[in-house]
Design a protein around this motif. Structure first.
Motif, PDB file in Angstrom:
ATOM      1  N   GLY A  68       0.811  -1.206   0.000  1.00  0.00           N
ATOM      2  CA  GLY A  68       0.000   0.000   0.000  1.00  0.00           C
ATOM      3  C   GLY A  68       0.845   1.256   0.000  1.00  0.00           C
ATOM      4  N   ASN A  69       1.918   1.269   0.795  1.00  0.00           N
ATOM      5  CA  ASN A  69       2.820   2.431   0.787  1.00  0.00           C
ATOM      6  C   ASN A  69       3.521   2.587  -0.556  1.00  0.00           C
ATOM      7  OD1 ASN A  69       2.281   3.249   3.424  1.00  0.00           O
ATOM      8  ND2 ASN A  69       3.865   1.925   4.289  1.00  0.00           N
ATOM      9  N   ALA A  70       3.896   1.443  -1.185  1.00  0.00           N
ATOM     10  CA  ALA A  70       4.537   1.515  -2.498  1.00  0.00           C
ATOM     11  C   ALA A  70       3.576   2.086  -3.538  1.00  0.00           C
ATOM     12  CB  ALA A  70       5.004   0.124  -2.917  1.00  0.00           C
ATOM     13  N   PHE A  71       2.317   1.698  -3.465  1.00  0.00           N
ATOM     14  CA  PHE A  71       1.335   2.244  -4.399  1.00  0.00           C
ATOM     15  C   PHE A  71       1.150   3.744  -4.178  1.00  0.00           C
ATOM     16  CE2 PHE A  71      -3.066   3.384  -5.458  1.00  0.00           C
ATOM     17  CZ  PHE A  71      -3.111   2.990  -6.781  1.00  0.00           C
ATOM     18  N   GLY A  72       1.118   4.169  -2.920  1.00  0.00           N
ATOM     19  CA  GLY A  72       1.013   5.598  -2.638  1.00  0.00           C
ATOM     20  C   GLY A  72       2.209   6.364  -3.165  1.00  0.00           C
ATOM     21  N   GLU A  73       3.397   5.784  -3.072  1.00  0.00           N
ATOM     22  CA  GLU A  73       4.593   6.442  -3.602  1.00  0.00           C
ATOM     23  C   GLU A  73       4.524   6.539  -5.120  1.00  0.00           C
ATOM     24  OE1 GLU A  73       9.489   5.900  -3.369  1.00  0.00           O
ATOM     25  OE2 GLU A  73       8.137   4.723  -2.072  1.00  0.00           O
ATOM     26  N   GLN A  76       1.816   6.829  -6.818  1.00  0.00           N
ATOM     27  CA  GLN A  76       0.835   7.867  -7.118  1.00  0.00           C
ATOM     28  C   GLN A  76       1.460   9.257  -7.049  1.00  0.00           C
ATOM     29  OE1 GLN A  76      -1.517   5.835  -8.538  1.00  0.00           O
ATOM     30  NE2 GLN A  76      -3.067   7.176  -7.624  1.00  0.00           N
ATOM     31  N   LEU A  77       2.365   9.458  -6.104  1.00  0.00           N
ATOM     32  CA  LEU A  77       3.035  10.759  -5.979  1.00  0.00           C
ATOM     33  C   LEU A  77       4.028  10.984  -7.105  1.00  0.00           C
ATOM     34  CD1 LEU A  77       3.696  10.880  -2.125  1.00  0.00           C
ATOM     35  CD2 LEU A  77       1.932  12.131  -3.407  1.00  0.00           C
ATOM     36  N   LEU A  78       4.758   9.932  -7.503  1.00  0.00           N
ATOM     37  CA  LEU A  78       5.794  10.065  -8.526  1.00  0.00           C
ATOM     38  C   LEU A  78       5.261   9.913  -9.938  1.00  0.00           C
ATOM     39  CD1 LEU A  78       8.655   8.006  -6.804  1.00  0.00           C
ATOM     40  CD2 LEU A  78       8.345  10.495  -6.830  1.00  0.00           C
ATOM     41  N   GLY A  79       4.052   9.383 -10.059  1.00  0.00           N
ATOM     42  CA  GLY A  79       3.497   9.161 -11.392  1.00  0.00           C
ATOM     43  C   GLY A  79       4.072   7.947 -12.080  1.00  0.00           C
ATOM     44  N   SER A  80       4.647   7.015 -11.326  1.00  0.00           N
ATOM     45  CA  SER A  80       5.241   5.809 -11.919  1.00  0.00           C
ATOM     46  C   SER A  80       4.152   4.776 -12.179  1.00  0.00           C
ATOM     47  CB  SER A  80       6.294   5.215 -10.982  1.00  0.00           C
ATOM     48  OG  SER A  80       7.282   6.176 -10.684  1.00  0.00           O
ATOM     49  N   SER A  81       4.412   3.925 -13.158  1.00  0.00           N
ATOM     50  CA  SER A  81       3.478   2.860 -13.487  1.00  0.00           C
ATOM     51  C   SER A  81       4.221   1.752 -14.219  1.00  0.00           C
ATOM     52  CB  SER A  81       2.324   3.384 -14.354  1.00  0.00           C
ATOM     53  OG  SER A  81       2.820   3.882 -15.590  1.00  0.00           O
ATOM     54  N   GLY A  82       3.567   0.610 -14.362  1.00  0.00           N
ATOM     55  CA  GLY A  82       4.158  -0.496 -15.102  1.00  0.00           C
ATOM     56  C   GLY A  82       5.203  -1.231 -14.280  1.00  0.00           C
ATOM     57  N   ALA A 120       8.285  -0.613 -13.978  1.00  0.00           N
ATOM     58  CA  ALA A 120       9.278   0.235 -13.335  1.00  0.00           C
ATOM     59  C   ALA A 120       8.755   0.890 -12.063  1.00  0.00           C
ATOM     60  CB  ALA A 120       9.730   1.333 -14.311  1.00  0.00           C
ATOM     61  N   SER A 121       7.552   0.571 -11.679  1.00  0.00           N
ATOM     62  CA  SER A 121       6.970   1.200 -10.500  1.00  0.00           C
ATOM     63  C   SER A 121       7.488   0.573  -9.224  1.00  0.00           C
ATOM     64  CB  SER A 121       5.440   1.079 -10.551  1.00  0.00           C
ATOM     65  OG  SER A 121       5.059  -0.290 -10.456  1.00  0.00           O
ATOM     66  N   VAL A 122       7.347   1.313  -8.131  1.00  0.00           N
ATOM     67  CA  VAL A 122       7.753   0.803  -6.823  1.00  0.00           C
ATOM     68  C   VAL A 122       6.857  -0.363  -6.398  1.00  0.00           C
ATOM     69  CG1 VAL A 122       8.122   1.412  -4.401  1.00  0.00           C
ATOM     70  CG2 VAL A 122       8.595   3.086  -6.201  1.00  0.00           C
ATOM     71  N   THR A 123       5.597  -0.295  -6.774  1.00  0.00           N
ATOM     72  CA  THR A 123       4.669  -1.376  -6.429  1.00  0.00           C
ATOM     73  C   THR A 123       5.088  -2.683  -7.073  1.00  0.00           C
ATOM     74  OG1 THR A 123       2.865   0.237  -6.294  1.00  0.00           O
ATOM     75  CG2 THR A 123       2.257  -2.078  -6.454  1.00  0.00           C
ATOM     76  N   ALA A 124       5.487  -2.634  -8.358  1.00  0.00           N
ATOM     77  CA  ALA A 124       5.912  -3.852  -9.046  1.00  0.00           C
ATOM     78  C   ALA A 124       7.175  -4.421  -8.416  1.00  0.00           C
ATOM     79  CB  ALA A 124       6.133  -3.560 -10.534  1.00  0.00           C
ATOM     80  N   GLY A 125       8.127  -3.551  -8.067  1.00  0.00           N
ATOM     81  CA  GLY A 125       9.345  -4.026  -7.430  1.00  0.00           C
ATOM     82  C   GLY A 125       9.089  -4.644  -6.062  1.00  0.00           C
ATOM     83  N   THR A 126       8.237  -3.990  -5.281  1.00  0.00           N
ATOM     84  CA  THR A 126       7.904  -4.527  -3.963  1.00  0.00           C
ATOM     85  C   THR A 126       7.177  -5.871  -4.085  1.00  0.00           C
ATOM     86  OG1 THR A 126       7.717  -2.269  -3.116  1.00  0.00           O
ATOM     87  CG2 THR A 126       6.760  -4.022  -1.788  1.00  0.00           C
TER      88      THR A 126
END
Length: 511
Positions: A208-213, A215-221, A223-229
């Protein structure tokens, strides 16, 4: 001059032998259902009631769950919480299925496993969040260095707090459900369910925190923090928390099978397991301190081999339970409690599953088939408990209630033997070498010339709960005692005869 007490101990049987008594007295004294304890009923104090204690535990876990839910949702936000919840739940069924498979020989009650999972997801996670946050803030204030405080908290504080909180669930079941915590496999399964619940809540927070990050950075796919986590925590290391806590469970499991006279060992083994869990957890959390490839080095050199070793030990313990059945149950077959073929069938997972299928297909309708299969499964579970009880008794790891527990288990076997014993005997024949040699031929209909069971054709056996025709004990299976009644051994023997020196009465159990 020798010590008389030593001579007395050497002359005692390895396993307590009950006094002579008739079968109807044994069965009449045992409870009809469940695994009731043989304790005098205490009244007058509400907190001694099982219902009150169970209700208090449920209320406490629900309150912890509500608090942890509010904390996680506050940190991740509504959208982050839903994303984290959806991703964190993915490995949970796989881990639970793996631990439940490991527990198939002697399945533990679901109430213990549900309690363990709820404790890890609610109580242990709440303690970890509060304690870790407080410790990190205190270190940052004391050292005026927030970066080092986070590193020190993750490497030193978190492993101690989290493993201690998870170990509390194993300790509670070990103390208050001792009868259902009988060996290494039980320790592994309880610890695994507890850690799975803890990792579930923790993964919601991290994802959840990775998804929030993102959202702030505009990352997706990818290369996103959520995918890495997700890749690190769900794909690469879903077994991390279960592996840590299983070390604690192994310590409690080895303590459960240790002799009661070895008090130091029974205390030291759980503590050693807890220390190993903390150490491996600290190494895992601090792997990033070993350089850019420290995480992968620790993962490949330590985590994967440790996971393989623990997995091998758990499977070996499972196979040891099956070997215990083959070694201990012939004592009961020799005096007529079991058929000669049942010990071999009960020590084979293939034969056990086949016996359940046979009992299901021999009934006339689906309801009776399910009841018959359930009766066979319960019979297998009680027989496994009986074999484990006998083994622990030979090693001095049981208490003074051994005789009462043995009577209770034999009573439950007797209640289900009209359905289970024929099915297991037939399954033993089919899985033997002779049955495997003729496996391409259709099996002879049960009761038509096979020489096993009561002579019922498929679909015409008694429904579960109905009695088979009354016959002298032992005759349905074509064997009797074949000699004098077994006597209580005067020297330690591997298989003391159950129930003293007289065979069971020929009368059927009451009811």
């Amino acid at each position: 001059m020798s010590d008389p007490s030593v001579q007395h101990q050497q002359a005692r049987p390895a396993v307590p032998v009950l006094h002579e008594q008739r079968l109807h007295e044994v069965l009449g004294a045992a409870p009809e259902r469940g695994r009731a304890r043989y304790r005098p009923r205490r009244v007058g104090m509400v907190w001694r009631s099982k219902v009150f204690r169970a209700g208090a535990v449920i209320v406490a876990l629900v309150l912890c769950g509500l608090v942890i839910l509010a904390l996680v949702r506050e940190q991740t936000g509504p959208e982050g919480f839903l994303v984290g919840l959806g991703l964190a739940v993915l490995p949970v069924p796989l881990l639970m299925a793996a631990f439940r498979w490991l527990d198939r020989v002697e399945p533990g009650p679901w109430r213990n496993l549900i309690f363990s999972f709820a404790w890890g997801a609610c109580a242990a996670a709440l303690v970890a969040i509060i304690a870790n946050s407080f410790a990190t803030r205190w270190i940052a204030t004391a050292t005026a260095d927030p970066a080092s405080a986070d590193t020190l908290g993750a490497t030193v504080i978190a492993p101690v707090v989290e493993e201690s909180a998870k170990a509390a669930a194993v300790l509670l079941i070990f103390l208050f459900r001792r009868r259902e915590f009988s060996g290494v496999v039980d320790g592994v399964v309880v610890a695994g369910f507890t850690a799975t619940g803890f990792a579930f809540t923790e993964n919601i927070l991290y994802l959840g925190n990775a998804f929030g990050e993102d959202q702030l950075l505009g990352s997706s796919g990818f290369a996103s923090v959520t995918a890495g986590t997700f890749f690190v925590r769900i794909v690469m290391s879903p077994f991390a928390h279960p592996l840590f806590t299983v070390l604690t469970g192994l310590g409690f499991g080895f303590a459960a099978v240790s002799a009661r006279r070895h008090r130091v060992r029974r205390i030291a083994l759980p503590l050693l397991g807890l220390l190993l869990a903390m150490g491996l957890h600290a190494l895992w959390n601090g792997s990033s301190a070993f350089g850019p490839y420290g995480f992968y080095a620790v993962y490949g050199i330590v985590m994967v081999p440790a996971f393989g070793l623990v997995t091998w030990l758990a499977i070996w313990s499972r196979q040891r339970e099956l070997r215990t059945l083959a070694a201990e149950l012939p004592a009961y077959a020799a005096v007529g409690w079991l058929t000669p073929a049942e010990p071999s069938a009960l020590s084979s997972m293939r034969a056990r599953g086949m016996a359940r299928d046979l009992a299901r297909h021999w009934q006339q309708d689906r309801a009776r088939g399910r009841a018959a299969a359930r009766a066979v499964a319960e019979y297998e579970s009680f027989a496994t408990s009986l074999a484990g009880l006998r083994r622990r008794a030979r090693h001095g790891a049981v208490g003074p209630d051994f005789g009462a527990r043995e009577r209770e288990l034999l009573h439950h076997l007797w209640q289900r033997r009209d359905i289970a014993a024929p099915a297991l005997t037939h399954a033993a024949r089919l899985t033997s070498r002779r049955g495997a040699h003729h496996g391409r031929h259709a099996p002879t209909p049960y009761g038509n010339g096979t020489g096993y069971g009561y002579g019922y054709a498929p679909g015409h056996g008694p429904a579960y709960g109905q009695q088979a025709p009354t016959r002298p004990y032992g005759q349905p299976y074509g064997y009797g005692y074949g000699g004098p009644a077994p006597q209580a051994p005067s020297q330690p023997a591997p298989y003391p005869a159950p129930y003293g020196s007289t065979p069971p009465d020929h009368r059927r159990p009451p009811g």
